[in-house]
Design an enzyme around this catalytic site. Structure first.
Site, mmCIF file in Angstrom:
data_model
loop_
_atom_site.group_PDB
_atom_site.id
_atom_site.type_symbol
_atom_site.label_atom_id
_atom_site.label_comp_id
_atom_site.label_asym_id
_atom_site.label_seq_id
_atom_site.Cartn_x
_atom_site.Cartn_y
_atom_site.Cartn_z
ATOM 1 N N GLU A 1 -25.796 18.634 -15.281
ATOM 2 C CA GLU A 1 -26.508 17.465 -14.757
ATOM 3 C C GLU A 1 -26.699 17.610 -13.237
ATOM 4 O OE1 GLU A 1 -24.282 13.802 -15.154
ATOM 5 O OE2 GLU A 1 -26.090 12.574 -15.183
ATOM 6 N N GLU B 1 -20.341 -0.002 -24.426
ATOM 7 C CA GLU B 1 -21.136 1.231 -24.576
ATOM 8 C C GLU B 1 -20.282 2.396 -25.065
ATOM 9 O OE1 GLU B 1 -20.323 -0.052 -21.670
ATOM 10 O OE2 GLU B 1 -20.121 1.445 -20.097
ATOM 11 N N GLU C 1 -11.653 0.832 -20.139
ATOM 12 C CA GLU C 1 -12.752 1.757 -20.450
ATOM 13 C C GLU C 1 -12.959 1.884 -21.969
ATOM 14 O OE1 GLU C 1 -13.642 5.906 -18.544
ATOM 15 O OE2 GLU C 1 -12.376 6.297 -20.268
ATOM 16 N N SER D 1 -22.956 9.754 -12.604
ATOM 17 C CA SER D 1 -23.188 10.667 -13.735
ATOM 18 C C SER D 1 -23.323 9.909 -15.059
ATOM 19 C CB SER D 1 -22.016 11.646 -13.824
ATOM 20 O OG SER D 1 -22.079 12.365 -15.030
ATOM 21 N N CYS E 1 -5.359 10.923 -10.875
ATOM 22 C CA CYS E 1 -4.643 10.361 -12.038
ATOM 23 C C CYS E 1 -3.132 10.565 -11.981
ATOM 24 C CB CYS E 1 -5.140 10.995 -13.323
ATOM 25 S SG CYS E 1 -6.773 10.453 -13.727
ATOM 26 N N GLU F 1 -21.389 17.739 -16.770
ATOM 27 C CA GLU F 1 -21.604 17.227 -15.419
ATOM 28 C C GLU F 1 -22.162 18.321 -14.501
ATOM 29 O OE1 GLU F 1 -19.159 13.796 -14.571
ATOM 30 O OE2 GLU F 1 -18.459 14.824 -12.782
ATOM 31 N N LYS G 1 -7.925 2.765 -18.138
ATOM 32 C CA LYS G 1 -8.440 3.448 -19.338
ATOM 33 C C LYS G 1 -8.454 2.504 -20.545
ATOM 34 C CE LYS G 1 -9.578 7.512 -17.936
ATOM 35 N NZ LYS G 1 -10.917 8.047 -18.105
ATOM 36 N N CYS H 1 -15.734 9.676 -14.271
ATOM 37 C CA CYS H 1 -14.613 9.659 -15.219
ATOM 38 C C CYS H 1 -13.519 8.646 -14.889
ATOM 39 C CB CYS H 1 -14.028 11.057 -15.400
ATOM 40 S SG CYS H 1 -13.671 11.885 -13.878
HETATM 41 FE FE1 HC1 Z 1 -7.418 11.248 -15.813
HETATM 42 FE FE2 HC1 Z 1 -9.496 12.180 -16.933
HETATM 43 S S1 HC1 Z 1 -8.302 13.269 -15.329
HETATM 44 S S2 HC1 Z 1 -9.495 10.267 -15.660
HETATM 45 O O1 HC1 Z 1 -7.298 11.135 -14.070
HETATM 46 O O2 HC1 Z 1 -11.191 12.681 -16.238
HETATM 47 O O3 HC1 Z 1 -6.426 8.626 -16.807
HETATM 48 O O4 HC1 Z 1 -4.817 12.654 -16.360
HETATM 49 O O5 HC1 Z 1 -7.304 11.686 -18.749
HETATM 50 O O6 HC1 Z 1 -10.773 10.619 -19.186
HETATM 51 O O7 HC1 Z 1 -9.042 14.666 -18.664
HETATM 52 C C1 HC1 Z 1 -6.690 9.637 -16.394
HETATM 53 C C2 HC1 Z 1 -5.712 12.071 -16.090
HETATM 54 C C3 HC1 Z 1 -7.789 11.685 -17.682
HETATM 55 C C4 HC1 Z 1 -10.292 11.293 -18.390
HETATM 56 C C5 HC1 Z 1 -9.312 13.756 -18.020
#
Ligand code: HC1
Ligand code: SF4
Length: 562
Positions: A280, A364, A359, A317, A501, A277, A356, A297
């Protein structure tokens, strides 16, 4: 400022917004269902009523304190009144407490016990409204809803999504979505913040525990865990530890006892994200195009951006989240090593987040049809598995994560708190490896619990401006300012959950600002204790770029576009 008399005791108040806060200050815990200090006041459940010196009852959550005001909190009239409310609620509630997943953590159950409800004098009108379990993250069971409206306000006031509302009238009143659709069919972003405030079992995490056991008990599968940064400072709360206590070593040990074959840290994935990132961003700054760059993220933010701001998607991103980057790396690593045992690799991510799950299932995030993260288990689900297996968490010996991904950096771990992504990226740009540079960056505006933060740093003679938001409602405010030309940024970090998070909906409950502050403190403590602070100083990352990622970096980007 003034003095109130509560139950005959003179109490000074300063900036308390309501009588309830003054009452709590003197150590009296009045029951409420609909009051949350971080949401607007609704005053609907009437449980926090107090009686004034003339015998009138007033709701303490929606009445500001006044100098000389005199109230009683537990008169016979109030006790009778509270019991009646509870009996009416229970008469209309699905009371299968013994099999309800919320049993033991349910506010309705807890308050009924406290108030002393021994029997319900009214006949039960059992609701039979269909349960919505179609989505990947949250299950909605309207039969357990007590109409406190907490979820409606969380969805609207924290996220600005507003897919839940009241519908119908009188005894048919319900909280539901437009046209009674499934959460999956409306603009729900799977953040789960509605379930964080729900007092009963009406909103629950969609659990993947049984699927996890099935994989763990299958001898033909190699089950690999990755643990998100925020889990280590919160899971202990379910075992009586203080918020912010660091339990990483115990989590690793518990996962091995549960049968995981390999245990890794998602912070390694975050180190990869930092590098990808940061490069980028620098590339876009040099080309002066597609700025500001938005972080990608947080999956709830990503879905929100797709739905509400499709015109901004080219500013988001191309990097996959650390969960997905690391999933792809783990799969690639074991694909190469596999020949010896022919086991199928199953990656399970332990996450503080309900989105998550969504996700990991996005199309994709598959390569040749194969998911890179096969399952996501939230912090609370892992705590349940530990309890179910009789593992005494607090007595576990600390264990270390496995090789070949055995090293993590502080930069990767601070991803778990709002501002952490930005601070980690800035560390990458600042090549000096000394304590004062790191301290300087921590004070440049990236840290703290404010919903909207602004930071700036000098990089190669240019000022880089960063906006940091948590809560999608705050993100929307910032986007409006950017679109109107009022503000200019180079990078925007967005996390949907309060505090980042650490305040994810998969974390233990209750959650409030104080709990989140302690968890954030824990994250920064982990960072302090780690010898490697910058992502590119992590030898694991170096080995990856020289090994499986050599000429294969596209697996770290959305749709392979790097
Ligand atoms: Fe998160 Fe991440 S920090 S998004 O908050 O970018 O869920 O802890 O795992 O993928 O590393 C959550 C936390 C986590 C991702 C990272
Ligand atoms: Fe709203 Fe988030 Fe709940 Fe969906 S999961 S209904 S977006 S609060």
């Amino acid at each position: 400022m003034g003095t109130m008399i509560i139950d005959g005791q003179h109490i000074e108040f300063t900036d308390e917004k309501n009588i309830l806060a003054v009452i709590r200050k003197v150590g009296i815990e009045l029951p409420t269902f609909c009051y949350h200090s971080e949401l607007s006041v609704y005053g609907a459940c009437r449980m926090c009523m107090v009686e004034d010196k003339w015998g009138s009852t007033i709701t303490s959550c929606s009445t500001p304190p006044k100098d000389g005001m005199e109230v009683w909190t537990n008169t016979d009239k109030l006790k009778k009144h509270r019991k009646m409310i509870l009996e009416l609620l229970l008469a209309n509630h699905d009371r299968d407490c013994t099999t309800c997943e919320k049993s033991g953590r349910c506010k309705l159950q807890e308050i009924a016990l406290k108030v002393g409800v021994k029997k319900v004098r009214f006949g039960q009108e059992k609701k039979e409204i269909p349960i919505d379990d179609m989505g990947p993250s949250v299950i909605r069971n309207p039969n357990k809803c007590i109409l406190c409206g907490d979820c409606v306000r969380a969805c609207q006031e924290i996220q600005g999504v507003g897919v839940l509302d009241f519908a119908y009238r009188g005894s048919n009143l319900q909280v539901t979505t437009a046209f009674n659709k499934s959460l999956q069919e409306v603009d729900c972003v799977n953040c789960g913040q509605c379930r964080v405030v729900c007092p009963t079992g009406a909103l629950m995490i969609k659990k993947d525990i049984d699927r996890a056991y099935k994989a763990l008990h299958d001898k033909n599968k190699r089950v690999i865990a990755q643990i998100a940064p925020a889990v280590r400072v919160a899971i202990g709360e379910d075992f009586g530890l203080q918020p912010g206590e660091i339990s990483m070593g115990k989590i690793v040990s518990a996962l091995r006892k549960l049968g995981f074959d390999q245990v890794f840290d998602t912070a390694v994935g975050a180190d990869l994200t930092v590098i990808e990132e940061a490069e980028e961003l620098m590339d876009r700054i040099q080309r002066k195009e597609k700025l500001p760059l938005f972080s990608s993220c947080c999956p709830a933010w990503f879905k929100y951006a797709e739905q509400k701001h499709p015109d901004l998607m080219e500013n988001v991103s191309s990097c996959l989240s650390p969960q997905q980057m690391f999933g792809a790396v783990i799969k690639e690593q074991y694909k190469r090593e596999k020949a010896s045992d022919e086991k199928e690799n199953v990656v399970i991510a332990i996450m503080p987040c309900t989105a998550k799950k969504y996700e990991a299932a996005r199309p994709e995030n598959t390569i040749n049809g194969e998911r890179q993260v096969d399952m996501v288990i939230t912090t609370q689900e892992l705590a349940i598995m530990i309890q179910e297996n009789g593992i005494v968490f607090n007595e576990l010996e600390d264990e270390a994560i496995d090789m070949p991904f055995g090293f993590t950096s502080g930069a990767g771990v601070i991803f778990g708190v709002s501002g952490g992504v930005s601070e980690a990226v800035l560390r990458y740009y600042y090549k000096e490896r000394n304590a004062s540079t790191l301290r300087g960056l921590s004070y440049c505006g990236v840290r703290g619990m404010e919903g909207v933060k602004e930071a700036s740093a000098e990089i190669d003679g240019r000022t880089v401006r960063i906006g940091i938001v948590h809560g999608l409602k705050n993100a929307e405010k910032l986007i409006r300012r950017i679109k109107s030309g009022e503000e200019k940024f180079d990078f925007i970090e967005v996390m949907a959950c309060p505090g980042g998070c650490i305040g994810g909906a998969g974390q233990p409950i209750p959650q409030n600002e104080n709990v989140r502050k302690l968890r954030a403190k824990g994250i920064y403590k982990v960072d302090k204790s780690l010898p490697i602070k910058r992502s590119d100083d992590n030898p694991t990352i170096d080995a990856l770029y020289n090994g499986i990622l050599n000429s294969n970096r596209n697996i770290l980007h959305r749709n392979g576009k790097h």
